[in-house]
Design an enzyme around this catalytic site. Sequence first.
Site, short mmCIF file in Angstrom:
data_model
loop_
_atom_site.label_atom_id
_atom_site.label_comp_id
_atom_site.label_asym_id
_atom_site.label_seq_id
_atom_site.Cartn_x
_atom_site.Cartn_y
_atom_site.Cartn_z
CG HIS A 78 -1.73 -0.98 1.63
ND1 HIS A 78 -1.32 -2.10 2.29
CD2 HIS A 78 -3.07 -1.12 1.47
CE1 HIS A 78 -2.36 -2.90 2.51
NE2 HIS A 78 -3.44 -2.33 2.02
CG ASP A 95 1.83 -0.84 3.42
OD1 ASP A 95 1.06 -0.47 4.32
OD2 ASP A 95 1.51 -1.65 2.53
CD GLU A 107 -6.97 -11.51 3.64
OE1 GLU A 107 -6.60 -10.65 2.80
OE2 GLU A 107 -6.98 -11.33 4.85
CG HIS A 153 -10.91 -11.17 3.76
ND1 HIS A 153 -10.58 -10.20 2.85
CD2 HIS A 153 -10.14 -10.91 4.86
CE1 HIS A 153 -9.67 -9.39 3.36
NE2 HIS A 153 -9.38 -9.81 4.58
C1 XLS Z 1 -7.54 -6.45 5.07
C2 XLS Z 1 -7.10 -6.74 3.71
C3 XLS Z 1 -5.97 -5.87 3.19
C4 XLS Z 1 -5.90 -5.97 1.70
C5 XLS Z 1 -5.14 -4.88 1.04
O1 XLS Z 1 -8.23 -7.24 5.71
O2 XLS Z 1 -6.78 -8.09 3.63
O3 XLS Z 1 -4.77 -6.23 3.79
O4 XLS Z 1 -5.35 -7.18 1.29
O5 XLS Z 1 -5.64 -3.63 1.31
NI NI Z 2 -5.88 -9.02 2.00
NI NI Z 3 -7.53 -9.27 5.33
#
Ligand code: XLS
Ligand code: NI
Ligand code: NI
Length: 435
Positions: free
Chosen positions: A99, A102, A266, A269
């Site tokens: 990002h 970062d 992810e 998620h």
């Molecule tokens: C947060 C997300 C983030 C994204 C990128 O839960 O996983 O890290 O991957 O913004």
């Molecule tokens: Ni992520």
């Molecule tokens: Ni995440």
Amino acid sequence: MSDFFKGLSKVKYEGSESKNPLAYRHYNKDEIVAGKRMEDHIRPAIAYWHTFAAEGGDPFGGRTFDRPWYDKGMEGAKLKAEVAFEFFDLLDVPFFCFHDVDIAPEGATLAESNKNVREIGDIFAKKMEQTGTKLLWGTANLFSNRRYMAGAATNPDPDVFAYAAGQVKNVLELTHELGGQNYVLWGGREGYETLLNTKVGHEADQMARFLHLVIDHAKKIGFDGTILIEPKPQEPSKHQYDFDVATVYGFLQRYGLEKEVKCNIEVGHAFLAGHSFEHELAIASSLGMLGSVDANRNDLQSGWDTDQFPNNAGEMALAFYYILKQGGLGKGGFNFDAKVRRQSLDPADLLYGHIGGLDTLARGLKGAAALIADGEFDRLLDERYAGWDSGMGKDILAGKLSLAEIADRVHAENINPQPRSGRQEYLENLVNRFV
Ligand code: XLS
Ligand code: NI
Ligand code: NI
């Protein structure tokens, strides 16, 4: 050379019998699996945020880590970049992701912040050239700063939308210049805390407009990477609009964007959305939306996005099954969206986390390749649906029969279906043979 990783040397593959905790036991990047080098299947990436920017904080306490680049402005950012590229080399991993916030400190204005990001971007360009490390994706952080507390693209204030656009333009262009293979949009604050102050329909239109603008700009500058949306159901907001793959697909289709965007899925998620990782991959792949993966795992008891390193090879084998079946991730890869725990203070802990994660992915990949090569699993699946390949089944799917005609057939041919076993346990045992 910094001395951050002093005493640690390049991590090598030593085979499954090795007792060296700083060696790969399964990840052997040049080993050919299903016709391709392991590294080319996995395309692993290091996440700049968790590895170099994270401070070991949690909701009840702040920084536990002590890194020499903290609180040192641009000088710190340069040292961080130095250490980051040393780390990519130590692990022998080909990609990274970042990002904007970062990599460089935010300035007082957008112009100043973007300039800082570009300055570090120039350092990246040189280091990438020297080392051959590549950028899997870039993204803009549109969720940490308080200006984004009510959303970025979906903010009630168009000035916030505009500021976010200015940030994305900068990172998208940098991603393009660095040869980035994808650009990610994760809408952490694109959702709501309460419906009492939220016009959901209006916010959907705003979010679609933003996405249109990003896609148009990507085309204008000649970016030929993939634009990825990363679904997550909630956290930090109570509800996030990009809830899961199916929801994202519905949103994209509504605004005519389903051909322009794919998903970055992810593991953690998927669980937060009440699904399995395997479910999200299966749905995405069936929709032609499986673009890339954020590899991690959640602590299943704590119920939030704990971003731990993957350690379940069985889960990864099922993931690789869908990836191999669709012919790979293309420009995507496996970004370790994972961080070491807050008590894991040592530089070596960063290595252990990634080594374990990569070994888990390698085992998953090999398991899935063996499952597919064996053929029994796919044969059983095809057999279960074989009725649809000919005769009435085929005609129904082709739209050749009306409801009345189908009903007539049942009567005329005395059709009386007999249930067949779904053989779930048999299939579970079959899969387990290969992991
Ligand atoms: C947060 C997300 C983030 C994204 C990128 O839960 O996983 O890290 O991957 O913004
Ligand atoms: Ni992520
Ligand atoms: Ni995440």
